[in-house]
Design a protein around this motif. Sequence first.
Motif, mmCIF file in Angstrom:
data_model
loop_
_atom_site.group_PDB
_atom_site.id
_atom_site.type_symbol
_atom_site.label_atom_id
_atom_site.label_comp_id
_atom_site.label_asym_id
_atom_site.label_seq_id
_atom_site.Cartn_x
_atom_site.Cartn_y
_atom_site.Cartn_z
ATOM 1 N N LYS A 57 0.844 -1.196 0.000
ATOM 2 C CA LYS A 57 0.000 0.000 0.000
ATOM 3 C C LYS A 57 0.875 1.240 0.000
ATOM 4 O O LYS A 57 1.949 1.241 0.594
ATOM 5 C CB LYS A 57 -0.898 0.002 1.238
ATOM 6 C CG LYS A 57 -1.908 -1.117 1.259
ATOM 7 C CD LYS A 57 -2.697 -1.270 2.536
ATOM 8 C CE LYS A 57 -2.903 -0.075 3.376
ATOM 9 N NZ LYS A 57 -3.717 -0.308 4.573
ATOM 10 N N ASN A 58 0.413 2.277 -0.665
ATOM 11 C CA ASN A 58 1.117 3.558 -0.712
ATOM 12 C C ASN A 58 2.556 3.404 -1.212
ATOM 13 O O ASN A 58 3.493 3.977 -0.652
ATOM 14 C CB ASN A 58 1.099 4.242 0.657
ATOM 15 C CG ASN A 58 -0.288 4.434 1.184
ATOM 16 O OD1 ASN A 58 -1.178 4.869 0.474
ATOM 17 N ND2 ASN A 58 -0.500 4.078 2.444
ATOM 18 N N GLN A 59 2.729 2.628 -2.255
ATOM 19 C CA GLN A 59 4.046 2.318 -2.797
ATOM 20 C C GLN A 59 4.802 3.594 -3.192
ATOM 21 O O GLN A 59 4.253 4.484 -3.817
ATOM 22 C CB GLN A 59 3.906 1.405 -4.007
ATOM 23 C CG GLN A 59 5.200 0.818 -4.497
ATOM 24 C CD GLN A 59 4.974 -0.272 -5.523
ATOM 25 O OE1 GLN A 59 3.852 -0.553 -5.911
ATOM 26 N NE2 GLN A 59 6.033 -0.892 -5.960
ATOM 27 N N GLY A 60 6.070 3.662 -2.778
ATOM 28 C CA GLY A 60 6.915 4.789 -3.126
ATOM 29 C C GLY A 60 6.773 6.000 -2.225
ATOM 30 O O GLY A 60 7.403 7.023 -2.465
ATOM 31 N N THR A 61 5.942 5.902 -1.193
ATOM 32 C CA THR A 61 5.762 7.026 -0.275
ATOM 33 C C THR A 61 6.310 6.665 1.104
ATOM 34 O O THR A 61 6.656 5.512 1.361
ATOM 35 C CB THR A 61 4.271 7.396 -0.133
ATOM 36 O OG1 THR A 61 3.596 6.357 0.591
ATOM 37 C CG2 THR A 61 3.611 7.584 -1.491
ATOM 38 N N GLU A 62 6.352 7.642 1.984
ATOM 39 C CA GLU A 62 6.790 7.368 3.363
ATOM 40 C C GLU A 62 5.799 6.487 4.103
ATOM 41 O O GLU A 62 6.143 5.851 5.096
ATOM 42 C CB GLU A 62 6.986 8.678 4.123
ATOM 43 C CG GLU A 62 8.218 9.444 3.699
ATOM 44 C CD GLU A 62 8.467 10.648 4.593
ATOM 45 O OE1 GLU A 62 8.029 10.646 5.760
ATOM 46 O OE2 GLU A 62 9.112 11.582 4.099
ATOM 47 N N SER A 67 0.247 -4.917 3.457
ATOM 48 C CA SER A 67 -0.994 -5.338 4.090
ATOM 49 C C SER A 67 -1.228 -6.801 3.724
ATOM 50 O O SER A 67 -1.286 -7.148 2.545
ATOM 51 C CB SER A 67 -2.158 -4.475 3.608
ATOM 52 O OG SER A 67 -3.369 -4.940 4.178
ATOM 53 N N VAL A 68 -1.354 -7.645 4.732
ATOM 54 C CA VAL A 68 -1.500 -9.090 4.529
ATOM 55 C C VAL A 68 -2.755 -9.551 5.238
ATOM 56 O O VAL A 68 -3.009 -9.179 6.379
ATOM 57 C CB VAL A 68 -0.272 -9.849 5.095
ATOM 58 C CG1 VAL A 68 -0.451 -11.344 4.965
ATOM 59 C CG2 VAL A 68 1.003 -9.384 4.418
ATOM 60 N N GLN A 69 -3.542 -10.372 4.555
ATOM 61 C CA GLN A 69 -4.696 -10.984 5.208
ATOM 62 C C GLN A 69 -4.762 -12.445 4.795
ATOM 63 O O GLN A 69 -4.309 -12.820 3.724
ATOM 64 C CB GLN A 69 -5.984 -10.267 4.846
ATOM 65 C CG GLN A 69 -6.334 -10.285 3.383
ATOM 66 C CD GLN A 69 -7.598 -9.484 3.117
ATOM 67 O OE1 GLN A 69 -8.022 -8.655 3.909
ATOM 68 N NE2 GLN A 69 -8.219 -9.752 1.989
ATOM 69 N N ALA A 88 -2.640 -8.305 8.917
ATOM 70 C CA ALA A 88 -1.395 -7.707 9.401
ATOM 71 C C ALA A 88 -1.078 -6.530 8.490
ATOM 72 O O ALA A 88 -0.957 -6.698 7.279
ATOM 73 C CB ALA A 88 -0.268 -8.728 9.376
ATOM 74 N N ASP A 89 -0.990 -5.360 9.084
ATOM 75 C CA ASP A 89 -0.724 -4.154 8.312
ATOM 76 C C ASP A 89 -0.006 -3.152 9.198
ATOM 77 O O ASP A 89 0.575 -3.529 10.216
ATOM 78 C CB ASP A 89 -2.013 -3.581 7.707
ATOM 79 C CG ASP A 89 -3.069 -3.229 8.735
ATOM 80 O OD1 ASP A 89 -2.758 -3.173 9.947
ATOM 81 O OD2 ASP A 89 -4.217 -2.999 8.330
ATOM 82 N N GLU A 90 -0.058 -1.878 8.831
ATOM 83 C CA GLU A 90 0.624 -0.857 9.610
ATOM 84 C C GLU A 90 0.092 -0.768 11.035
ATOM 85 O O GLU A 90 0.722 -0.181 11.908
ATOM 86 C CB GLU A 90 0.536 0.515 8.913
ATOM 87 C CG GLU A 90 -0.861 1.060 8.780
ATOM 88 C CD GLU A 90 -1.631 0.592 7.541
ATOM 89 O OE1 GLU A 90 -2.745 1.078 7.350
ATOM 90 O OE2 GLU A 90 -1.140 -0.276 6.792
ATOM 91 N N ASN A 91 -1.044 -1.381 11.325
ATOM 92 C CA ASN A 91 -1.620 -1.395 12.671
ATOM 93 C C ASN A 91 -1.246 -2.642 13.463
ATOM 94 O O ASN A 91 -1.756 -2.852 14.554
ATOM 95 C CB ASN A 91 -3.138 -1.260 12.587
ATOM 96 C CG ASN A 91 -3.551 0.046 11.964
ATOM 97 O OD1 ASN A 91 -3.020 1.092 12.306
ATOM 98 N ND2 ASN A 91 -4.466 -0.004 11.019
ATOM 99 N N GLY A 92 -0.406 -3.497 12.904
ATOM 100 C CA GLY A 92 0.045 -4.696 13.592
ATOM 101 C C GLY A 92 -0.704 -5.951 13.165
ATOM 102 O O GLY A 92 -1.498 -5.944 12.223
ATOM 103 N N TYR A 93 -0.430 -7.040 13.877
ATOM 104 C CA TYR A 93 -1.034 -8.351 13.610
ATOM 105 C C TYR A 93 -2.346 -8.436 14.366
ATOM 106 O O TYR A 93 -2.387 -8.217 15.585
ATOM 107 C CB TYR A 93 -0.064 -9.446 14.060
ATOM 108 C CG TYR A 93 -0.556 -10.853 13.845
ATOM 109 C CD1 TYR A 93 -0.708 -11.368 12.564
ATOM 110 C CD2 TYR A 93 -0.845 -11.676 14.921
ATOM 111 C CE1 TYR A 93 -1.142 -12.666 12.365
ATOM 112 C CE2 TYR A 93 -1.270 -12.982 14.728
ATOM 113 C CZ TYR A 93 -1.418 -13.460 13.453
ATOM 114 O OH TYR A 93 -1.843 -14.752 13.251
ATOM 115 N N GLN A 94 -3.427 -8.752 13.655
ATOM 116 C CA GLN A 94 -4.761 -8.775 14.253
ATOM 117 C C GLN A 94 -5.423 -10.131 13.985
ATOM 118 O O GLN A 94 -6.108 -10.299 12.991
ATOM 119 C CB GLN A 94 -5.599 -7.643 13.650
ATOM 120 C CG GLN A 94 -4.946 -6.277 13.799
ATOM 121 C CD GLN A 94 -5.471 -5.287 12.801
ATOM 122 O OE1 GLN A 94 -6.676 -5.113 12.679
ATOM 123 N NE2 GLN A 94 -4.578 -4.638 12.069
#
Length: 115
Positions: A57-62, A67-69, A88-94
């Motif tokens: 997600k948001n490739q090439g940006t800060e 994002s994995v599901q 599992a994403d920028e918010n952690g493993y859920q």
Amino acid sequence: MKLFLVLTLVAVASAAPQNPQDVQILRYDSDNSGLGSYSFAWELSDGSKHEEQGQLKNQGTEAEALSVQGQYAWVGPDGVTYTVTYLADENGYQPQLQQSPGGSIPSAVIESFLG
């Protein structure tokens, strides 16, 4: 969280058949173009299976993040199918753990693992 992962790995290992030669691969799919997304799935004759999809997600940006599901499942020694669905994403493993009827893990224990 670490305890949950350790217990999950122990459950998967204990659910493994004593003679691994008896397990057959029923399905194996993999798609990885290397362009920011992937997916795979496998299923074994002992009831174990794993499916996962991931994308950048948001490739090439800060704010770039993977994002994995997906979900994985196994049949425990008690004959119950246990399934972990996760994101599992920028918010952690859920993770979310589910068990088929007759499961031996009390729901209060499952809730304590998941926070």
